[in-house]
Design an enzyme around this catalytic site. Structure first.
Site, PDB file in Angstrom:
ATOM      1  N   GLY A 142       0.638  -1.328  -0.029  1.00 42.01           N
ATOM      2  CA  GLY A 142      -0.088  -0.105  -0.152  1.00 42.01           C
ATOM      3  C   GLY A 142       0.735   1.449   0.171  1.00 42.01           C
ATOM      4  O   GLY A 142       0.530   2.110  -0.612  1.00 42.01           O
ATOM      5  N   ASP A 143       1.980   1.426   0.624  1.00 43.18           N
ATOM      6  CA  ASP A 143       2.935   2.402   0.741  1.00 43.18           C
ATOM      7  C   ASP A 143       3.448   2.913  -0.584  1.00 43.18           C
ATOM      8  O   ASP A 143       3.237   3.807  -0.967  1.00 43.18           O
ATOM      9  CB  ASP A 143       3.858   2.180   1.718  1.00 43.18           C
ATOM     10  CG  ASP A 143       4.955   3.206   1.662  1.00 43.18           C
ATOM     11  OD1 ASP A 143       4.583   4.404   1.709  1.00 43.18           O
ATOM     12  OD2 ASP A 143       6.183   3.076   1.501  1.00 43.18           O
ATOM     13  N   ALA A 144       3.575   1.672  -1.453  1.00 42.85           N
ATOM     14  CA  ALA A 144       4.306   1.865  -2.704  1.00 42.85           C
ATOM     15  C   ALA A 144       3.052   2.356  -3.717  1.00 42.85           C
ATOM     16  O   ALA A 144       3.321   3.266  -4.487  1.00 42.85           O
ATOM     17  CB  ALA A 144       4.952   0.608  -3.160  1.00 42.85           C
TER      18      ALA A 144
END
Length: 136
Positions: A18-20
């Protein structure tokens, strides 16, 4: 290939993806807005992707009752995950809430719910822009 149940993946793995994904959408948005200078891009991106910004957005989404029960569960899975790292520029509560935000984005991406993920990301972008405009 068999259908995976991404809801069973641990919160930190969801947050890793999700961060990426979220950062990529924010970078695309900023470049599409005409931002091209790397230092300015980085500074502007932090308004969207910092732990503080993500925790703010998560609080706003919950307050606005935007999330389904399943989406809130994925957020909580990420928030409650035991991480062995700590935030550089945020307190532990803020960091954990932002991890939950990232887990939600990772879950939506991995489970093929692109339209829903983009709906939430666009909502987040609008919310950050409104907040930035109010500060001016």
């Amino acid at each position: 290939m068999t259908e995976k149940n991404w809801a069973l993946l641990n919160g930190l793995a969801l947050a890793y993806v999700g961060d990426a994904i979220y950062e990529t959408y924010i970078r695309d948005y900023l470049v599409n807005q005409g931002q091209t200078r790397p230092n300015q891009l980085h500074r502007m991106a932090t308004h969207f992707v910092s732990a503080k910004a993500q925790a703010f957005l998560m609080h706003e989404m919950i307050s606005a009752e935007l999330l389904s029960e399943e989406e809130e569960t994925m957020f909580k899975r990420g928030r409650n995950a035991k991480s062995h790292t700590s935030a550089k520029n945020a307190d532990i509560t803020t960091y954990r809430i932002s991890t939950g935000f990232e887990a939600l984005m990772g879950f939506l991406h991995l489970s093929g719910r692109k339209e829903r993920m983009e709906e939430l990301i666009n909502w987040c972008i609008q919310k950050v822009e409104e907040t930035n405009d109010a500060k001016k």
